[in-house]
Scaffold this active site. Structure first.
Site, PDB file in Angstrom:
ATOM      1  CG  HIS A  34      -0.498   0.070   2.523  1.00  0.00           C
ATOM      2  ND1 HIS A  34      -0.258   1.258   3.158  1.00  0.00           N
ATOM      3  CD2 HIS A  34      -0.193  -0.889   3.417  1.00  0.00           C
ATOM      4  CE1 HIS A  34       0.175   1.030   4.386  1.00  0.00           C
ATOM      5  NE2 HIS A  34       0.230  -0.274   4.567  1.00  0.00           N
ATOM      6  CG  ASP A  72       2.534   0.535   7.967  1.00  0.00           C
ATOM      7  OD1 ASP A  72       2.154   0.003   6.916  1.00  0.00           O
ATOM      8  OD2 ASP A  72       1.796   0.666   8.964  1.00  0.00           O
ATOM      9  CD  GLU A  77      -3.059  -1.609   5.407  1.00  0.00           C
ATOM     10  OE1 GLU A  77      -3.001  -2.713   5.962  1.00  0.00           O
ATOM     11  OE2 GLU A  77      -2.715  -0.546   5.980  1.00  0.00           O
ATOM     12  CD  GLU A  78      -1.678   2.303   7.670  1.00  0.00           C
ATOM     13  OE1 GLU A  78      -2.384   1.914   8.610  1.00  0.00           O
ATOM     14  OE2 GLU A  78      -0.515   1.920   7.485  1.00  0.00           O
ATOM     15  CG  HIS A 120       0.315   3.197  12.568  1.00  0.00           C
ATOM     16  ND1 HIS A 120      -1.051   3.042  12.629  1.00  0.00           N
ATOM     17  CD2 HIS A 120       0.721   2.421  11.537  1.00  0.00           C
ATOM     18  CE1 HIS A 120      -1.436   2.206  11.689  1.00  0.00           C
ATOM     19  NE2 HIS A 120      -0.385   1.814  11.019  1.00  0.00           N
TER      20      HIS A 120
END
Lengths: 352, 338, 342
Positions: C60, C170, C198-199, C309
Site C-alpha cells: 500500500h 509502513d 489501507e490505513e 504509525h
C-alpha cells in the site's frame, strides 16, 4: 415545484424500517411513476428509478443512492402481563424512548406507550442512571391473551410522530434521516425532466442502510455505474458540539471531502454549485462517512463516489429537524451535476 | 441422527483448520450428492442436481451450515515449551482456564491454564498458555508449530436420551441436518449445500461461497441463544419448544415475507417453531445475503444453551423440528414466490 | 535512492498522489502496462497475456497522517487523524501540510506551565494544534486550506547497525520491494499493485483484486515489531534482522497454511532467514484480497518495522534485502512450475 414539503411530510409519516421498507416504498413508487422511465425493486428491497439519457453511443451510468429505511424497533419477547421487550433495528439512543407513544405493527396496528417509572416511585439513585434498551418495555393496555393474539415476536414498531412545521422553513419529525434525501432524489428526477442530459441515471432508494449499508452495495453491483453519489443527512450545528463536526442548517447541502470520496467528483460538485449559484457547505471526513458512500466506493472494481448531505439536528431521534431549502438545493445540485456531465469527464475518473 | 451428530460433534475443527470435520462430512455426502468439491478457503460444496424433467431455467437453492467452531492458535512457543495462544472466534480468556484442547495437525492434547499472577476474572489471552507436557522449546517444536490451531476436546454426551451436550453442537448439529437433507432431497431445483468455514471469525467462508453459487434463495442453519436459564438475557427462545425461525440477528433483518412463509409452512405441517430475535447473535446469513446483487436469505436455528462454551446443550425435539421444517419449506409450492 | 524518495514522499490515506507519481516514473520502464483504478491504486502489469499462474503482489502507498479540520482565531490549526494515530506520539513533532508541503509544528503547553497533575496525563488530540507561524485566522487561511492533509516531516537516514529510520516504512518499504521485484526479468503474467487507503480500512485492495483476478496473491507489508525493552517473546510480534515475517493469523486473515509452507520451503532452500509474525493484532490488504470473488490464495510477507504509525519508524536493511531475495526466489520457483497447492 411539484414535490415540496408535502412529499417529505408524507414520506416521513409512513413506516419503512430496515429490511421492511414497504410503507415508504409504496409512496415513493407512486410519486416516481411519472418521473422515471422504469422502476424496479430488487431482492433486498431497494427501489431503482431509471431515467434514460439522450443521444447515441454508450451513456455514462450515474447512480444516486439515498437510503429509504429508517431506524425502527422490534418485539424481542412478550413478557408475562403482555408487556413487550424490544430490540433495535438501527441505532437508537435508548434515553430518547421512555414516555414515547409507539405504533406496534401486529396483526393490526396497535397504539402503545414505552413505560417509564414515575418520579414519585423512583429513587434519586435510579434517576441518575439512564435505562438501557433491555430494561424498557411497551404497554399496549391490553390483557396478555389479547396481546399474544395480536402481536408476535419479530413484529416491528415505530415511534408515533406527525411531522411538525417549525419557524423558518424547518420541519421536524421521525425518519427525516433519510426521507429528506429521498425527497431530494425525487426533486432531482423532476428537475431532470426539464433538463437535457446524456447519462443514464439510476436513482436508487436503497434498503437497509441503517443495518450495514447493504442495499446500496448490492444495487451497485447490479448497476455497475461509472460514478455514484450517496445522499444522506449529516449533523447540524448545535451547542456543545465541536464546530468542525457540524454545519449550520439552511446554508445549503454539504459536499464531503475525504478518503472515501473521489477527488475530481468532489471538485465537480463544488464547481456545479458555483456555476448554478446553489448554496453549499464543505464537509470533511478522515475515513468512514457512515453513509452508503462507504460501501459504494469499493463495489466490484471500485466506483468513483461522492457524498452530498443534508444538515439535520437530533439524528436518530423522533424529532429530527431539517430546513427544506437544503433538501431542494441538494436535488437541484444533483440534477445539474448530471446535466453537465460529459463522457470525457467520466472516463477521466479512473485516470489519476 | 444422534449417531451422525455424535460422529461430527467430537471432532476438533477451529476456524481456519476445519479439514478434519470437512473430511468427515465429505465421506458422508459423496454417496448422496451429484457433485462434491472444496474451494480455496476450504468450504465444502455438495450439489444435488434437479430431479429429471426439470426445466432448463432451473433455480438454485443454497443451504449453508458452518462447520467450524471457536478455537485457539499458537502465536509463540516459550523456552520451557509452553505455548502462547490467541483466540479464533468468540472465546473469553477466563472461560478457557483448565480446558482441554486438541491440536488439529498433530492431534496432541493440551490443557489451557493461566499465569500464576493472573486475576481469576480479569485474565487476558497474553496470560494464557497451553501445557502439552514437554520439557523445553525444542521438544515442543517437534509437536507444534506457530500457527497450529486447537479446539476443545470433549466427546458429545447425553444428559437425557433427548438432550445433548457437547463442545461443537454449534454447528455440527446443523451439518448433520444438512447431510440428511442431501440424502433425502428430490427437488425440482438445484440444491447446493455449503459446509462453510471460518464463520467464527466473521463469516469469511460463506462470503466467497455466496459469490460462487449466487443462488436464487438461501437458507442458513445454525445455533442460537435461549433466554430460559436463570437471569438469562431477555430472549424469546426456550430449549425444547421448537426450531427457531430467524427474524433478526446482529447482522441482518430477514425479509418479513420470508419469515411469514416459514411460519405458514410450519403451522401447516404442525412443526413446533419459535421466532428468533437475537440482536447479539452472528450467523452466516448476514454475509450471504450481500453476495453479488443480493440474495434472499432466511435462517433456521436450534435454540442452544451455553453457546461458546464446551458444554452446549440442545434438545433433539428442536433438531428434529429443524429437519422437518427444512424439508417442508423446500417442498412448498411458493418457495420462489413469496 | 528509492527508499529515501519513497518514504519522504507525501501520501496519507486518500491523498497518495505524490507517491503514485513517483512510483509511476519508476515502473514505466519496467512494465508492459500501467494503469490506475477508480480509487487511485496503481496497477503495473508484466506479460499480461502470458500463460502461467497469474501472480499479484500488493503493497500500500498510503501512510497514516492528519487532516486540517479547522483554524482558530489565533491562526493555529485543528486536526484529526487519517488512519490510526496515537495522540501521545504527536506532541513536539514537525509536520508538513497540504499541496505546498508547508512546515508546521505540533506544540504543547510547556512543562513549567503545567500543574503537577497535568504532567502525568497524556495530551489528548483536542488539546493539540499545529502552528504554521500565522498570527490570525485570515493569515492562516491564505497559507493552508481546511481539508489539507498533513504528514510527519521525518527524513530518511541510515544509522546504527544496518538500520534506517523514516516516517512511512509502513508501507513504502513494501512499495520499494515491489519496484525491485519488477526489475527482475520474468515470463509470468505478473501484476504489481500499489494500493490506496489501507490505513483507513483496507479499502483499495478489494477493487484491485476484483479487477486483476489473480491465481495467487502476496501482500508485502511493513509490520509491527517490538523486540525492544523487556518485551517477552510472545509480545514482540517480530524481531529485527531475523528475516521477512510470514503471517499466520491476524485480525482479518487466517493465512493459508500450504502457501506459507511453500514460501518457507523456498526460503530454506535459498538459505534466507525468515520468521513468523507472532501476533494476531493488526491486519493488512490480504484481509480483503483473500475473500475477493470466489476466494484467492493469499500470503503476507512483512518487513519488521519498529514504531509503526509513529514519526520515526525503524527497519533493518538486511530484512529489506532478504525480503526482496525471498520474493524473487518465490517468483522463480513459480515460473519453474512450482505452486503452493501441488
Amino acid at each position: 415545484m411539484l414535490y415540496d414539503q408535502a412529499l417529505l411530510r408524507r414520506l416521513t409519516e409512513v413506516t419503512g424500517g430496515s429490511g421492511d421498507e414497504g410503507g415508504a416504498r409504496q409512496v415513493l413508487i407512486e410519486v416516481a411513476q411519472s418521473l422515471a422511465d422504469e422502476i424496479s425493486v430488487d431482492h433486498l428491497g431497494s427501489v431503482t428509478m431509471r431515467k434514460n439519457g439522450e443521444g447515441l453511443g454508450r451513456h455514462p451510468r450515474v447512480m444516486l443512492s439515498a437510503h429509504l429505511d429508517e431506524i425502527t424497533l422490534m418485539v424481542k419477547k412478550i413478557d408475562s402481563g403482555g408487556f413487550l421487550r424490544l430490540a433495535q433495528v438501527g441505532g437508537f439512543d435508548p434515553r430518547t424512548l421512555p414516555g414515547q407513544e409507539v405504533t406496534v405493527f401486529g396483526r393490526e396496528p396497535l397504539l402503545g406507550v414505552i413505560a417509564s417509572k414515575p418520579p414519585h416511585l423512583s429513587t434519586p439513585e435510579e434517576r441518575k442512571h439512564s435505562q438501557p434498551l433491555d430494561e424498557l418495555y411497551v404497554d399496549l393496555g391490553l390483557a396478555e391473551d389479547r396481546v399474544r393474539a395480536l402481536v408476535r415476536v419479530g413484529d416491528r414498531l415505530t415511534v408515533r410522530r406527525n411531522t411538525i412545521d417549525l419557524a423558518g422553513g424547518r420541519m421536524s419529525g421521525k425518519a427525516m434521516d433519510n426521507r429528506a434525501s429521498v425527497t431530494a432524489l425525487v426533486i432531482c428526477l423532476e428537475e431532470l425532466c426539464r433538463l437535457r442530459f446524456g447519462a443514464d441515471v439510476y436513482a436508487v432508494a436503497s434498503a437497509q442502510e441503517e443495518i450495514g449499508a447493504i442495499g446500496a452495495m448490492t444495487a451497485a453491483f447490479r448497476i455497475k455505474p461509472d460514478l455514484a453519489i450517496a445522499i444522506d443527512v449529516c449533523h447540524g450545528e448545535m451547542p456543545g458540539v465541536e464546530k468542525d463536526r457540524v454545519v449550520p442548517l439552511g446554508k445549503g447541502p454539504v459536499v464531503t471531502l475525504g478518503p472515501r470520496i473521489h477527488p475530481s467528483l468532489y471538485r465537480r460538485l463544488l464547481d456545479t454549485a458555483k456555476r448554478h449559484r446553489l448554496p453549499y457547505q464543505l464537509g470533511l471526513s478522515q475515513g468512514a462517512t457512515g453513509t452508503d458512500a462507504d460501501t459504494l466506493q469499493v463495489v466490484a472494481m471500485g466506483i468513483p463516489t461522492a457524498l452530498v448531505s443534508i444538515p439535520l439536528r437530533y439524528m436518530h431521534t423522533s424529532v429530527e429537524t431539517i430546513v427544506f431549502s437544503d433538501v431542494q438545493n441538494a436535488g437541484l445540485l444533483l440534477a445539474h451535476l448530471i446535466a453537465d456531465l460529459n463522457s470525457e469527464f467520466v472516463e477521466g475518473l479512473t485516470c489519476y | 441422527m444422534k449417531d451422525l451428530i455424535k460422529s461430527l460433534a467430537g471432532v476438533s475443527a477451529p476456524a481456519g483448520a476445519e479439514q478434519e470435520v470437512i473430511r468427515a462430512i465429505r465421506a458422508r455426502v459423496e454417496g448422496v450428492a451429484d457433485e462434491v468439491y472444496t474451494d480455496t478457503l476450504g468450504n465444502l460444496y455438495a450439489i444435488k442436481k434437479p430431479a429429471a424433467g426439470a426445466s432448463s431455467s432451473v433455480k438454485t437453492v443454497l443451504v449453508a451450515a458452518h462447520a467450524d467452531e471457536p478455537g485457539v492458535t499458537v502465536v509463540d512457543i516459550d523456552d520451557e515449551g509452553f505455548l502462547r495462544i490467541a483466540p479464533l472466534g468468540h472465546l473469553a480468556a477466563a472461560d478457557l482456564v483448565g480446558r482441554r484442547v486438541r491440536f488439529v495437525r498433530s492431534k496432541i492434547l493440551g490443557v489451557i491454564y493461566a499465569e500464576g499472577d493472573a486475576k481469576r476474572n480479569a485474565v487476558d489471552f497474553s496470560q494464557l498458555f497451553v501445557d502439552i507436557a514437554v520439557s523445553d522449546q525444542e521438544e515442543a517444536r517437534k509437536l507444534v508449530q506457530i500457527g497450529d490451531a486447537a479446539a476443545f476436546a470433549y466427546e458429545m454426551q447425553e444428559v437425557t436420551p433427548r438432550v445433548l451436550l457437547g463442545h461443537a453442537l454449534d454447528n455440527r448439529v446443523a451439518c448433520a441436518v444438512a447431510i440428511n437433507l442431501l440424502a433425502s432431497a428430490n427437488v425440482p431445483f438445484q440444491l447446493v449445500v455449503v459446509f462453510s468455514v471460518q464463520q467464527q471469525v466473521g463469516s469469511r467462508g460463506i462470503q466467497v461461497a455466496g459469490y460462487r453459487i449466487n443462488p436464487d434463495l438461501a437458507m442458513v442453519l445454525d445455533a442460537t441463544p435461549t433466554g430460559d436459564t436463570p437471569k438469562a438475557k431477555r430472549l424469546n427462545l426456550t430449549m425444547g419448544s421448537g426450531v427457531a425461525i430467524k427474524a433478526l440477528d446482529a447482522g441482518m433483518a430477514v425479509a418479513p415475507a420470508l419469515v411469514q412463509h416459514l411460519i405458514e409452512v410450519a403451522e401447516k405441517a404442525q412443526i413446533p417453531y419459535q421466532i428468533d430475535v437475537s440482536p447479539e447473535a452472528h450467523t452466516d446469513a448476514a454475509n450471504l445475503q450481500i453476495a453479488r446483487s443480493g440474495i434472499p436469505t432466511c435462517g433456521l436455528s436450534v435454540p442452544t444453551r451455553y453457546l461458546d462454551t464446551p458444554s452446549q446443550m440442545m434438545h433433539m425435539d428442536d433438531v428434529d423440528a429443524m429437519g422437518k421444517l427444512l424439508q417442508a419449506w423446500m417442498a412448498s409450492e411458493r418457495l420462489f414466490d413469496v | 535512492m528509492l527508499l529515501k524518495a519513497l518514504t519522504e514522499a507525501f501520501g496519507p490515506s486518500g491523498f497518495e498522489d505524490e507517491v503514485r507519481h513517483l512510483l509511476r516514473e519508476e515502473v514505466i520502464p519496467l512494465a508492459d502496462r500501467v494503469s490506475t483504478d477508480a480509487l487511485g491504486s496503481l496497477i503495473v502489469e508484466k506479460n499480461p497475456d502470458a500463460e502461467g499462474s497469474r501472480v499479484l503482489f500488493a503493497a500500500h502507498m498510503d501512510e497514516v497522517g492528519l487532516m486540517v479540520v479547522g483554524i482558530e482565531d489565533n491562526g493555529l490549526l485543528r486536526f484529526r487523524p487519517l488512519g490510526g494515530v496515537d495522540p501521545r506520539i504527536l506532541v513536539a513533532k514537525p509536520v508538513r501540510i497540504g499541496a505546498e508541503r508547508r512546515y508546521g509544528v505540533i506544540g504543547a503547553k510547556a512543562i513549567h506551565l503545567q500543574q503537577p497533575e497535568e504532567r502525568t496525563k497524556p495530551f489528548e488530540m483536542q488539546q493539540l494544534l499545529i502552528d504554521i507561524g500565522a498570527n490570525t485566522r485570515e493569515e492562516a487561511e491564505r497559507l493552508v486550506e481546511i481539508g489539507d492533509p498533513v504528514v510527519f516531516a521525518t527524513e530518511y537516514e541510515e544509522f546504527g547497525d544496518r538500520r534506517a529510520k523514516a516516517k512511512s516504512f509502513d508501507d513504502r518499504v513494501g512499495c520499494a520491494v515491489l519496484v525491485e521485484l519488477l526489475k527482475q526479468p520474468t515470463t509470468l503474467p505478473l501484476t504489481v499493485a500499489f494500493t490506496v487507503q489501507e490505513e483507513t480500512g483496507l479499502r483499495g485492495a478489494g477493487p484491485v483484486a476484483y479487477r486483476t483476478k489473480p491465481d495467487l496473491a502476496m501482500v508485502v507489508e511493513g509490520t509491527v515489531c517490538f523486540d525492544v525493552g523487556e518485551a517477552k517473546s510472545h509480545e514482540q510480534s517480530t524481531a529485527q534482522g531475523a528475516g521477512p515475517a510470514l503471517s499466520v493469523v491476524d485480525g482479518k486473515t487466517i493465512a493459508n497454511t500450504k502457501f506459507r509452507e511453500f514460501i518457507k520451503s523456498v526460503a530454506d532452500e535459498e538459505a534466507i532467514p525468515w520468521q513468523y509474525r507472532r501476533t494476531v493484532g493488526g491486519a493488512n490488504d490480504a484481509g480483503v484480497i483473500h475473500l475477493s470473488e470466489m476466494g484467492i490464495l493469499t500470503a503476507a510477507v512483512s518487513i519488521p518495522t519498529r514504531y509503526i504509525h509513529a514519526p520515526a519508524q525503524v527497519i533493518h536493511l538486511d530484512d529489506y534485502h532478504n525480503t526482496i531475495r525471498l520474493l524473487s526466489a518465490v517468483i522463480e520457483r513459480i515460473e519453474k512450475g512450482g505452486h503452493p497447492i501441488s
